[in-house]
Design a protein around this motif. Structure first.
Motif, PDB file in Angstrom:
ATOM      1  N   ILE A  58      -6.519  25.818  28.146  1.00 61.73           N
ATOM      2  CA  ILE A  58      -7.838  26.574  27.181  1.00 61.73           C
ATOM      3  C   ILE A  58      -8.811  25.760  28.612  1.00 61.73           C
TER       4      ILE A  58
ATOM      5  N   GLN B 265     -14.881  23.424  18.924  1.00 56.66           N
ATOM      6  CA  GLN B 265     -14.164  24.118  19.635  1.00 56.66           C
ATOM      7  C   GLN B 265     -12.773  24.534  19.331  1.00 56.66           C
TER       8      GLN B 265
ATOM      9  N   TYR C 210     -11.225  27.324  18.406  1.00 58.12           N
ATOM     10  CA  TYR C 210      -9.722  27.933  19.199  1.00 58.12           C
ATOM     11  C   TYR C 210      -8.485  28.698  18.035  1.00 58.12           C
TER      12      TYR C 210
ATOM     13  N   GLU D  28      -6.924  32.304  17.253  1.00 58.92           N
ATOM     14  CA  GLU D  28      -6.014  32.812  17.900  1.00 58.92           C
ATOM     15  C   GLU D  28      -5.596  33.440  16.147  1.00 58.92           C
TER      16      GLU D  28
END
Lengths: 247, 338
Positions: free
Chosen positions: B200, B222, B226, B230
């Motif tokens: 990532i 962040q 993320y 997901e």
């Protein structure tokens, strides 16, 4: 017996030395200055008593209830001094010592009951009550946590002398309580904790052999930390519970 | 004094370890007692200050007693008491300060209050007998991320620090959301070894050109975003990849800045300290990059990287030699600057 007594559970810190029934007390200069001034006032109390720290026979501390931080400062200093000077310790209740301190004032104002009340916020208190019989305090309501209203109800019919910073917080509630036969509130310095009364109770306790080793001198917070309370009630946040289950 | 050596007792209670240690001549470790509360706090998902304070009170006297006995010393041998007075949790700090003052008073022993961060740097004096200032210091812990130019024993110049979260704090938070739990640092480190650090693309935050400051809160956000994205897309999260990629983003920035500082100040040594100095990827990368510039990297063994009394004793010794003394009015300063 020469006892050093520390009182740091309320907003004013103090240290006292009791030597053969005579008490010498020193107070901190400001509010909540406990950590900064505890050693200074200890030295002042010893100096006023005209004795050295090596001559002490016991170390006493007001172990609570009261400010958690304050309790820890007095108890830690007492434990460590006792450890280093190889002396026994005496644990004294902050509530009982406040009651002891106003006993005479209560009798003079015609009250037969003393109620010591410490503010624990949101209508909660740490409190206890004593009857005065032949100049002695006889326990009437156990030291514990009470809602202020519940505590006042249990005092119905008594002529009560109130002491403690619970008055600052709940004065209006006490005044509105109609069940009391009469009430008087301690004024000025008499309202708050003082090492002078801690020293007197410590001398009584020590003469009766009620002493402990420094490791056993423990705070009496009367309340779990908020996190422990929530763990017990099962109200810790879900994320943490999930982590615990995974171990 | 014992066997002609100056004996210092160091006391440390700034977070969740109650610790005390005896050090001879500021360098020689005679005992190192650490009573960790980690098992107690784990069930709450992090350090609970009120519980830490209560446990410190219960532990501190026994810890001091054991440190003295383990060193085969008596109280009479002790020439100096050093104690952490900040930065840290105020309720935790004050137990150490209260005990140190009471002992100094009862036994007539001089007292020096020590900055916890200076203590972390001093841990290296115990580990590396030949180490002397000047050197570039990198202090990375649960609460701090600092680049320090140590000019002399008692002169530390802070070149940069974190503007928001400390590196260890960011590790803890990310570890919590990916289900690794507390303490986050070691758990992320372990998971990352099984993951792909390039999986990532987390951003590297360098701030202004030439700055030695850090900012990890954007990276943390962040990572959280993320994970949410997901999850919403119904994709399985590879915890090891997240840990490795996140760790790499933190470590790269720290290493780049530490090397840049060493080069700018013409220092041939980078001295690491603090709990996060034990992170295996940080050690690996900084050694790799430092070697390219002929810079030597020193760090204490893991037991001296965590909070301990020995590092406080060593720092206190050098402060005392420099004429510093604390009075009985020593107070706890939770937000103490470097």
């Amino acid at each position: 017996m020469k006892i050093l007594a520390l009182e740091t559970t309320g907003k004013y810190g103090s240290a006292a030395v009791i030597d053969d029934g005579r008490v010498y007390c020193a107070e901190s200069s400001g509010e909540m200055n406990h950590l900064k001034e505890i050693i200074k006032i200890t030295g002042e109390a010893l100096e006023a008593a005209g004795i050295t720290k090596k001559e002490l026979t016991h170390i006493a501390a007001s172990v609570g209830p009261g400010s958690f931080t304050g309790i820890r400062i007095g108890v830690t200093v007492a434990r460590t001094m006792a450890q280093m000077l190889d002396l026994p310790c005496v644990a004294v209740s902050s509530l009982e010592s406040m009651a002891e301190n106003v006993k005479t004032a209560a009798m003079e104002s015609g009250c037969e009951t003393v109620a010591a009340v410490i503010n624990a916020r949101r209508h909660q208190t740490y409190a206890g009550a004593w009857s005065i019989k032949d100049g002695k305090l006889i326990n009437l309501l156990d030291d514990r946590q009470y809602m202020i209203e519940e505590f006042l109800e249990q005092l119905a019919g008594n002529r009560v002398y109130f002491v403690g910073d619970g008055i600052d917080a709940y004065e209006e509630i006490i005044q509105a309580e109609t069940g009391l036969e009469a009430y008087v509130m301690a004024e000025g310095k008499l309202r708050y904790q003082t090492a002078e009364a801690v020293a007197k109770l410590a001398a009584e306790a020590a003469s009766e052999g009620n002493v402990v080793g420094y490791e056993e001198l423990m705070p009496d917070y009367m309340r779990l930390s908020e996190a422990e309370q929530r763990l017990k009630e099962g109200t810790l946040s879900d994320k943490i519970k999930k982590l615990n289950r995974r171990g | 004094m014992k066997n002609g050596k100056f004996i210092t007792l160091g006391i440390e209670t700034s977070c969740d370890e109650s610790a005390a240690s005896i050090v001879a001549d500021g360098r020689e470790l005679l005992s190192n007692v650490i009573s960790s509360q980690i098992d107690i706090h784990t069930q709450f998902g992090g350090v609970v200050p009120e519980i830490a304070s209560r446990k410190h009170l219960e532990n501190i006297n026994m810890v001091i007693d054991k440190a003295i006995k383990d060193a085969n010393c008596t109280v009479d041998d002790i020439d100096l008491i050093g104690v952490t007075y900040g930065p840290g949790l105020v309720g935790a700090l004050l137990i150490g300060v209260a005990a140190a003052k009471a002992m100094a008073y009862a036994c007539d022993i001089p007292l020096v209050g020590v900055n916890h961060m200076h203590g972390h740097v001093a841990a290296n004096y115990l580990e590396h007998p030949e180490l002397e200032p000047p050197f570039m210091g990198l202090v990375v812990s649960g609460g701090h991320t600092n680049i320090i130019f140590v000019e002399e024993y008692n002169t530390c110049r802070k070149l940069g620090g974190t503007r928001d979260d400390a590196a260890g704090e960011a590790f803890d938070k990310v570890a919590r959301v990916i289900g690794l739990g507390y303490p986050g640092g070691p758990k992320v480190d372990k998971a990352a070894r099984e993951g792909d650090k390039a999986a990532i693309d987390f951003k590297r935050v360098y701030l202004e050109k030439g700055s030695y400051d850090f900012s990890f809160s954007g990276l943390k956000t962040q990572a959280l975003n993320y994970l949410n994205t997901e999850k919403q897309a119904g994709r399985e999260i590879n915890v090891n990849d997240v840990a490795a990629s996140f760790q790499e983003a933190v470590v790269e920035v720290i290493v780049d800045k530490a090397i840049a500082a060493a080069l700018e100040y013409d220092q041939k040594r980078i001295v690491m300290a603090g709990g996060v100095a034990s992170n295996s990827r940080l050690r690996e990368l900084i050694c790799e990059r430092a070697a390219e510039h002929n810079i030597e990297v020193l760090r204490p063994s893991p037991i001296l990287c965590t909070d301990n009394g020995a590092m406080i004793a060593s720092a206190a010794y050098y402060a005392y030699k420099n004429g510093e003394r604390s009075g009985f009015d020593l107070d706890a300063v939770p937000g103490l600057e470097f």
